[in-house]
Scaffold this active site. Structure first.
Site, PDB file in Angstrom:
ATOM      1  N   SER A 199      14.371 -40.840  27.009  1.00  0.00           N
ATOM      2  CA  SER A 199      13.554 -42.050  27.354  1.00  0.00           C
ATOM      3  C   SER A 199      14.210 -43.224  26.360  1.00  0.00           C
ATOM      4  O   SER A 199      15.061 -43.583  26.243  1.00  0.00           O
ATOM      5  CB  SER A 199      12.207 -41.791  27.545  1.00  0.00           C
ATOM      6  OG  SER A 199      11.530 -42.671  27.731  1.00  0.00           O
ATOM      7  N   LYS A 202      16.453 -39.450  31.003  1.00  0.00           N
ATOM      8  CA  LYS A 202      15.236 -40.311  31.819  1.00  0.00           C
ATOM      9  C   LYS A 202      15.521 -41.848  31.508  1.00  0.00           C
ATOM     10  O   LYS A 202      15.198 -42.423  30.704  1.00  0.00           O
ATOM     11  CB  LYS A 202      13.873 -39.857  30.964  1.00  0.00           C
ATOM     12  CG  LYS A 202      12.840 -40.432  31.627  1.00  0.00           C
ATOM     13  CD  LYS A 202      11.582 -40.052  30.846  1.00  0.00           C
ATOM     14  CE  LYS A 202      10.324 -40.675  31.513  1.00  0.00           C
ATOM     15  NZ  LYS A 202      10.368 -42.234  31.080  1.00  0.00           N
ATOM     16  N   ASP A 223      27.103 -48.360  23.025  1.00  0.00           N
ATOM     17  CA  ASP A 223      27.845 -49.367  23.857  1.00  0.00           C
ATOM     18  C   ASP A 223      28.208 -50.767  23.121  1.00  0.00           C
ATOM     19  O   ASP A 223      29.265 -51.075  23.612  1.00  0.00           O
ATOM     20  CB  ASP A 223      26.908 -49.815  25.228  1.00  0.00           C
ATOM     21  CG  ASP A 223      27.087 -48.824  26.174  1.00  0.00           C
ATOM     22  OD1 ASP A 223      27.533 -47.482  25.958  1.00  0.00           O
ATOM     23  OD2 ASP A 223      26.325 -48.846  27.321  1.00  0.00           O
TER      24      ASP A 223
END
Length: 422
Positions: free
Chosen positions: A313, A338, A324
């Site tokens: 999460s 999730k 990224d």
């Protein structure tokens, strides 16, 4: 004559229709229980991420729910849970008043229980551990991410909702609860007798360590166990302290961190990033939103993030943002997966409703729901116990330290020691 007969016939028909309209009995007023069901239905109707409602006729679901027998509030809750089950989404759920109060406490203060974050697998319907909270009975008992909880005090968990299972694990300090657990690693089944305790929400542990014996370079080790309401302030305090003490690089440990408050995840990402996208959100209209980092980063020192199958999460939002944006190298095992965002709604009777309102994508537009985030360098999943975490016996941690040592603390994500590429 025929035309006149037509108009007379039409007038008679209209009179009958109007008569039926005016003589229709008034609609019956809804009971308090029916009003609560309708309140829940309306929230889901306007907020749920999937506008097909799991390919259900949501209006018909409402009509069927209102026909159910409801003579008290508990029966109304049963009807609501049955209605929500049609969505086949374990994260969209009713929180009865005491459960809602407990959830609010767990993200802002402390609670009593075993300290285990759980979820229901949407495909198998099994109750599984996301991660134990550090320093709790669940961690001391050795429960690991992905372990299955087969029953609680003899009650099969397949008969329980997520909140019912959580409620059965909570209880007074010093009381016992027996969990039948099937290990994810070797499928062995064990009965674990846990003694409930007070679960303090202290989400950040920080330490300054010497990187190696040959230099005086220092690495700040930070373990973040949960995104609670005080997580951002505690992380800020830890980072500022380590910077003042001369940290040259950092290892951020997100292993077994099951997530928590989305906003805490966003704010902590801003402590590490400048002028970058943190996460994209996609709602039911496929409208893309985003959360951005500004210029508030506290450090630009080299960073390695440790993750595993218990990283879920909000932890995945943070890890994905750092990966990224090439701010950090990720080391460890694939994360939980999730990628859905829930909002909490207050109901009129002090109950609560958690509703999946959006899904999120990492800055490179990866949807990680049920897929997880793949680390830059994968390490075979290992059991994390208190005597191993962040020691020389901890493979992921040691890989991070070896990498920082070989890179000479230069911020680079190009390579790791060959031994870590297995």
């Amino acid at each position: 004559m025929r035309q006149r007969a037509f108009w007379v016939g039409l007038i008679v028909v209209l009179q009958i229709v109007v008569g039926v309209f005016w003589w229709s009995p008034p609609a019956l007023a809804l009971t308090e229980e029916q009003k609560l069901v309708s309140e829940v239905w309306r929230i889901v109707n306007r907020s749920y991420v999937d506008d097909t409602f799991n390919h259900q006729n949501w209006w018909r679901v409402r009509q069927q729910a209102l026909k159910e027998r409801m003579t008290d509030r508990q029966q109304a809750y049963d009807v609501i849970e049955k209605m929500l089950a049609r969505l086949d989404d374990p994260f969209t759920r009713l929180l009865r008043p005491q459960q809602y109060k407990t959830l609010q406490v767990s993200t802002s203060g402390e609670l009593t229980g075993v300290g285990l974050q759980i979820a229901i697998d949407s495909e198998t319907k099994n109750l599984e551990a996301i991660a134990p909270i550090a320093g709790t009975p669940a961690e001391f008992a050795g429960i690991q991410p992905k372990d299955l909880i087969l029953n609680i005090d003899g009650v099969p968990t397949t008969q329980l909702t997520l909140e019912e299972a959580a409620t059965r694990m909570r209880g007074p300090v010093g009381s016992h609860v027996v969990l039948r657990v099937q290990r994810h690693s070797d499928r062995q089944i064990k009965d674990l007798d846990l003694v409930r305790d007070r679960i303090a929400i202290n989400p950040v542990y920080a330490d300054l360590r010497t990187l190696d014996d040959k230099t005086d370079r220092q690495v700040g080790y930070i373990r973040l166990t949960q995104f609670s309401a005080n997580a951002t302030s505690e992380m800020t305090r830890a980072l500022e302290d380590l910077e003042e003490r001369g940290a040259d690089a950092y290892v951020l440990d997100l292993r077994n961190n099951p997530g928590g408050l989305l906003q805490a995840g966003i704010e902590i990402a801003r402590l590490w990033l400048e002028d970058r996208t943190i996460v994209y959100t996609v709602n039911r209209q496929a409208i893309l939103g985003s959360f951005e980092a500004t210029d508030s980063a506290l450090t630009d020192d080299p960073l390695v993030v440790l993750v595993n199958q218990g990283t879920a999460s909000a932890s995945e939002i943070l890890a994905g943002a750092l990966q990224d944006n090439e701010r950090a190298t990720l080391v460890g095992a694939r994360t939980f997966g999730k990628g859905l965002i829930q909002s909490l709604f207050d109901l009129s009777d002090n109950a609560g409703l958690a509703v999946t309102v959006a899904r999120y994508e990492t800055p490179s537009h990866k949807d990680i729901n049920k897929l997880g985030i793949t680390p830059d360098f994968e390490i075979e999943p290992e059991a994390l116990t208190r005597d191993i975490v962040a020691t020389s016996k901890d493979k992921s941690y040691q890989t991070a330290i070896d990498w920082l040592t070989r890179q000479g603390l230069v911020a680079s994500t190009t390579s790791l020691p060959q031994a870590a590429k297995n």
